[in-house]
Design an enzyme around this catalytic site. Sequence first.
Site, PDB file in Angstrom:
ATOM      1  N   LYS A  68       0.856  -1.184   0.000  1.00 36.52           N
ATOM      2  CA  LYS A  68       0.000   0.000   0.000  1.00 36.52           C
ATOM      3  C   LYS A  68       0.896   1.238   0.000  1.00 36.52           C
ATOM      4  O   LYS A  68       1.804   1.365   0.832  1.00 36.52           O
ATOM      5  CB  LYS A  68      -0.833  -0.024   1.285  1.00 36.52           C
TER       6      LYS A  68
HETATM    7  C1  E4P Z   1      -8.191   1.551   3.484  1.00 36.61           C
HETATM    8  O1  E4P Z   1      -7.523   0.665   3.019  1.00 36.61           O
HETATM    9  C2  E4P Z   1      -8.008   2.156   4.817  1.00 36.61           C
HETATM   10  O2  E4P Z   1      -7.340   1.240   5.652  1.00 36.61           O
HETATM   11  C3  E4P Z   1      -9.293   2.448   5.529  1.00 36.61           C
HETATM   12  O3  E4P Z   1     -10.427   2.082   4.775  1.00 36.61           O
HETATM   13  C4  E4P Z   1      -9.327   3.803   6.163  1.00 36.61           C
HETATM   14  O4  E4P Z   1     -10.560   3.976   6.761  1.00 36.61           O
HETATM   15  P1  E4P Z   1     -10.837   5.087   7.882  1.00 36.61           P
HETATM   16  O5  E4P Z   1     -11.175   6.370   7.195  1.00 36.61           O
HETATM   17  O6  E4P Z   1     -12.020   4.534   8.626  1.00 36.61           O
HETATM   18  O7  E4P Z   1      -9.609   5.160   8.725  1.00 36.61           O
END
Ligand code: E4P
Length: 221
Positions: A83
């Site tokens: 990522k």
């Molecule tokens: C995506 O891969 C992220 O880990 C995640 O969806 C972030 O979500 P949040 O806005 O609830 O932290």
Amino acid sequence: MRFFLDSANLDEITQAWNMGVIAGVTTNPTLVAKEGQDFIPLLRRIAAVVQGPISAEVIAIDHESMIREAKLLAELSPDIVIKIPLMDEGLRAMKTLSGIGIKTNATLIFTAAQALLAARAGAAFVSPFLGRLDDIGENGLLLLEDICEIFAVHKLETKVIAASIRHPVHVTEAAKIGADYATVPYPVLKQLGKHPLTERGIAQFLADWKSLEKQGEQKQI
Ligand code: E4P
């Protein structure tokens, strides 16, 4: 649309995996920090449970260090997807990694243009953050619609992950729009299967069956 679990918690991941509905897992530094565990051994444990893409985020913000971290993470399991936050150095890293066969997930996507850039840089996945846009008074689902439309028009192979999901309506709308995946937190995943009429129906069926047993009409199945 398939599901990923958005979590770094091994119990949640194991339970969701055993439910049979998730295709993989996404983590991020915040989710990992909540677990208070060393990242690498935690990822190894997750990879022992999950057979499917597991997104693990780099912490570095320059190209060289991103590549170094990515290679280290990718060695842990063939399921690891790197990522990478959407930034210039990140786009460069996506290009380099796709060139050596390491899949990437472009994260922190808040515009369709960012998603298009990531796709052109060779990202295997893009993650538009719906909930965080909603939080600032925008509509995350409109962004998802734009990205899915652009990727379809230009026949891009990059998969779209609806991320930062806050509730079941995000999930059903993302599925209608045509997202390839939704990455959902464990409480939302649990919520998806619940309906008061389902619970009431189960209780009623059990009670009626018991009354039949009481009448002595029903032998043990
Ligand atoms: C995506 O891969 C992220 O880990 C995640 O969806 C972030 O979500 P949040 O806005 O609830 O932290």
